[in-house]
Design a protein around this motif. Structure first.
Motif, mmCIF file in Angstrom:
data_model
loop_
_atom_site.group_PDB
_atom_site.id
_atom_site.type_symbol
_atom_site.label_atom_id
_atom_site.label_comp_id
_atom_site.label_asym_id
_atom_site.label_seq_id
_atom_site.Cartn_x
_atom_site.Cartn_y
_atom_site.Cartn_z
ATOM 1 N N ARG A 76 0.760 -1.271 0.163
ATOM 2 C CA ARG A 76 -0.099 0.061 -0.015
ATOM 3 C C ARG A 76 0.839 1.350 0.208
ATOM 4 O O ARG A 76 0.531 2.156 -0.560
ATOM 5 N N SER A 77 1.973 1.141 0.634
ATOM 6 C CA SER A 77 2.990 2.208 0.827
ATOM 7 C C SER A 77 3.322 2.693 -0.797
ATOM 8 O O SER A 77 3.548 4.098 -1.082
ATOM 9 N N ASP A 78 3.508 1.815 -1.651
ATOM 10 C CA ASP A 78 3.737 2.142 -3.059
ATOM 11 C C ASP A 78 2.620 2.285 -3.939
ATOM 12 O O ASP A 78 2.839 3.318 -4.753
ATOM 13 N N THR A 79 1.403 1.795 -3.612
ATOM 14 C CA THR A 79 0.374 2.044 -4.636
ATOM 15 C C THR A 79 -0.534 3.215 -4.110
ATOM 16 O O THR A 79 -1.003 3.840 -5.058
ATOM 17 N N GLU A 80 -0.507 3.408 -2.842
ATOM 18 C CA GLU A 80 -1.266 4.677 -2.174
ATOM 19 C C GLU A 80 -0.170 5.508 -1.311
ATOM 20 O O GLU A 80 -0.077 5.257 -0.107
ATOM 21 N N PRO A 81 0.730 6.015 -2.152
ATOM 22 C CA PRO A 81 1.890 6.735 -1.403
ATOM 23 C C PRO A 81 1.482 7.783 -0.101
ATOM 24 O O PRO A 81 1.923 7.727 0.664
ATOM 25 N N ASP A 82 0.206 8.316 -0.156
ATOM 26 C CA ASP A 82 -0.481 9.025 1.077
ATOM 27 C C ASP A 82 -0.550 8.048 1.907
ATOM 28 O O ASP A 82 -1.008 8.815 3.065
ATOM 29 N N SER A 83 -0.693 6.869 2.101
ATOM 30 C CA SER A 83 -0.985 5.798 3.253
ATOM 31 C C SER A 83 0.208 5.702 4.188
ATOM 32 O O SER A 83 0.062 5.160 5.275
ATOM 33 N N ALA A 84 1.383 6.186 3.825
ATOM 34 C CA ALA A 84 2.715 5.905 4.523
ATOM 35 C C ALA A 84 3.456 7.291 4.687
ATOM 36 O O ALA A 84 3.414 8.037 3.532
ATOM 37 N N ARG A 85 3.983 7.647 5.787
ATOM 38 C CA ARG A 85 5.032 8.700 5.748
ATOM 39 C C ARG A 85 6.427 8.278 5.971
ATOM 40 O O ARG A 85 6.620 7.744 7.146
ATOM 41 N N TRP A 86 7.266 8.503 5.080
ATOM 42 C CA TRP A 86 8.893 8.140 5.257
ATOM 43 C C TRP A 86 9.618 9.457 5.818
ATOM 44 O O TRP A 86 10.761 9.033 6.413
ATOM 45 N N SER A 87 8.994 10.518 5.520
ATOM 46 C CA SER A 87 9.720 11.634 6.005
ATOM 47 C C SER A 87 9.766 11.752 7.715
ATOM 48 O O SER A 87 8.622 11.038 8.151
ATOM 49 N N PHE A 88 10.631 12.438 8.194
ATOM 50 C CA PHE A 88 10.566 12.274 9.742
ATOM 51 C C PHE A 88 11.504 13.446 10.093
ATOM 52 O O PHE A 88 11.918 14.183 9.334
ATOM 53 N N TYR A 89 11.368 13.886 11.431
ATOM 54 C CA TYR A 89 12.233 14.856 11.927
ATOM 55 C C TYR A 89 12.917 14.682 13.301
ATOM 56 O O TYR A 89 12.355 13.573 13.989
#
Length: 556
Positions: free
Chosen positions: A289-302
């Motif tokens: 789902r992270s690949d097919t629906e990119p807004d379902s996961a967040r890999w950015s961080f702080y």
């Protein structure tokens, strides 16, 4: 039964003034203990992992630590040539050191490997740290992409792949010697992180990490055409689920603070699911789902590295997974991700200011000028600026030359400029905004001038360090140097204008570089002052060493 053992790690991941996390992979289910803090392992595809949370630590301390499995000490290993691993909680003073770079091939450290790939910057850093005091160590490291190469594995890994695929069934010939499953990704991480110097380095310096294209395949998400092709390949599903699931386990999980872990639904699922098969199934669903629906996961961080004397926020930007590739709305970062990034860049932690904003993005924002103009031209031509016939040419050039940095996503380029100006015009503007990148297999520093922004108040720099260990071939080095010469810059600028590409409202000059040797950069922050140290790796009679190439003040 024999004592459990460590398969990969330990890795010291998150550290602040009072908390830390230590990640480890073990060969079986067990209890992992670090400084009297314990965690049970959980498994994916039969591999066992634990992230041990250490809380209530004393600020400004250096504490040696070991790892015990089911009560039996297994780390440090007897006879190690390196000092004990140590957790150094943040000091309440005005100094912070962040080392960074990208692109590291896991080649052997023997004579043939050194001849082909050169000295390893991480090995050289570890060797120096083993002989110096804590004050000279980096306080943290940012690994800015391509820590593993799924599409270009080492000869040892290719041999394992040939053996595994010897039956010839179920594997496409095109990717027979590429990584394709979660199990095969585990081989890459073990090979990359377990050589003794690197293993010790990662056990004692906190790390934050981002993925880039070679985590899956070169040119990943370059364009809609590329994506339409790759999603039709029979091997793509397994590659995606193996890549994202392993990245979440090995890299992303350690990017998060204990407080962020408490809010992470995927981590909650992993801990709450008892059965390996069910946990694996759910994690692979998340990965797909992270690949097919990119807004379902967040890999950015702080991460907030600051203290009461100095506020330092590092914002790590995913510039691969969340792209919008629709030609009518191309963006490096989708809308949801971008809104989150803007909030984190402009909103400090409660009771804290941001004296230095570090923006980590695997792909450089400010490129060598000739390449910047070429990417602008190529995006315009690929989308029809020279007519339908030229679109195919633009796409071929885009994929062949890897023209897919921020300059090739001009709308996103302008969005970043708007954000930088917003940050620099704030009442409590940071003293520096430093863009930390890798990817391009060369290193350079560039000073930027934003309209209406006084650089004495907020200095903006692009700092690019690549590779840790993966040097370019000589012809490509020559081409890169040429792109920063005045004639080539002028030619590429004219080419971009012929495709009606607007000039961007920012000036920058590459002050130092490009260099092409393996190396590492270290940002040194002290109060409102910032400096960068550029070092390159080489061989001498004493082994692999780092030699200082440049010390550059970034603020006035």
């Amino acid at each position: 039964m024999s004592t459990p053992s460590i398969v990969v790690g330990p890795l010291l991941r998150y550290v602040d003034a009072h908390c830390a996390t230590v990640w480890v992979e073990t060969d079986r289910a067990c209890e992992v203990e670090v400084l009297a803090h314990r965690a049970r392992t959980w498994s994916v595809h039969g591999h066992h992992y634990a992230l041990v949370r250490l809380e209530g630590l004393e600020a400004g301390t250096e504490t040696e630590y070991g790892v015990a499995l089911d009560g039996e000490p297994v780390w440090p290993e007897p006879g190690s040539a390196y000092p004990p691993s140590v957790i150094r909680t943040f000091r309440d003073d005005e100094t912070f050191r962040l080392a960074f770079g990208s692109c590291r091939r896991a080649a052997p450290l023997d004579e043939p490997g050194l001849k082909q790939f050169g000295a390893d910057a991480l090995v050289a850093m570890a060797e120096r740290m083993a002989r110096t005091t804590y004050e000279q160590w980096p306080d943290a490291m940012f690994l800015a992409g391509d820590q593993v190469y799924a599409d270009e594995p080492s000869e040892d890994i290719r041999g394992r792949l040939r053996d595994a695929h010897s039956s010839g069934t179920g594997v496409d010939d095109e990717v027979r010697e590429e990584i394709g499953t979660f199990e095969e990704y585990t081989w890459l991480y073990s090979e990359s992180w377990m050589p003794a110097p690197v293993r010790w380095l990662l056990s004692t310096v906190p790390t934050c990490m981002l993925l880039d294209d070679h985590d899956l395949r070169d040119d990943w998400n370059t364009s809609l055409s590329w994506r339409e092709w790759v999603t039709q390949q029979p091997w793509w599903h397994d590659r995606v689920t193996g890549a994202f699931a392993s990245y979440w386990v090995y890299q992303h999980l350690g990017n998060l603070s204990p407080q962020q872990l408490d809010k992470d639904p995927t981590y909650a699922m992993v801990l709450a699911t008892d059965d390996d098969r069910e946990r694996t199934r759910k994690l692979e669903e998340f990965a797909w789902r992270s690949d097919t629906e990119p807004d379902s996961a967040r890999w950015s961080f702080y991460r907030d590295f600051g203290n009461t004397h100095m506020g330092v926020r590092m914002l790590a930007v995913d510039s691969r997974c969340s792209r919008n590739l629709n030609p009518a709305d191309r963006a490096m970062v989708d809308t949801a991700e971008w809104e989150w990034l803007v909030e984190q860049a402009t909103t400090p932690a409660p009771g804290q200011r941001i004296d230095h904003l570090l923006v980590g993005t695997t792909l450089p924002f400010l490129l060598l000028h000739g390449i910047h103009h070429l990417e602008g031209w190529d995006e315009a031509v690929s989308e029809g600026a020279w007519g339908r016939r030229a679109k195919r040419l633009g796409e071929k050039v885009r994929q062949a030359a890897d023209l897919e940095h921020w300059s090739a996503f001009r709308r996103s380029f302008h969005d970043v400029l708007d954000l930088l100006q917003r940050v620099a015009r704030a009442d409590a503007a940071p003293a520096s905004v430093l863009l930390l990148s890798g990817d391009v297999h060369c290193s350079y520093t560039a000073r930027a001038s934003l309209p209406g922004i006084d650089p004495r108040r907020t200095a903006v720099h692009q700092l690019t360090m690549s590779p840790f260990r993966n040097p370019l071939e000589v012809p490509i080095k020559i081409a890169n140097r040429a792109f920063e010469t005045r004639p080539v810059r002028a030619l590429m600028h004219a080419l971009a204008r012929s495709a009606r590409v607007r000039d961007v409202p920012v000036d920058w000059e590459v002050e130092h570089g490009p260099w092409f040797d393996n190396g590492v950069m270290t940002v040194v922050l002290a109060g409102r002052h910032a400096t960068v140290e550029v070092e390159h790796a080489s061989l001498d009679e004493g082994g692999q060493v780092l030699r200082r190439t440049l010390t550059l003040p970034l603020t006035t």
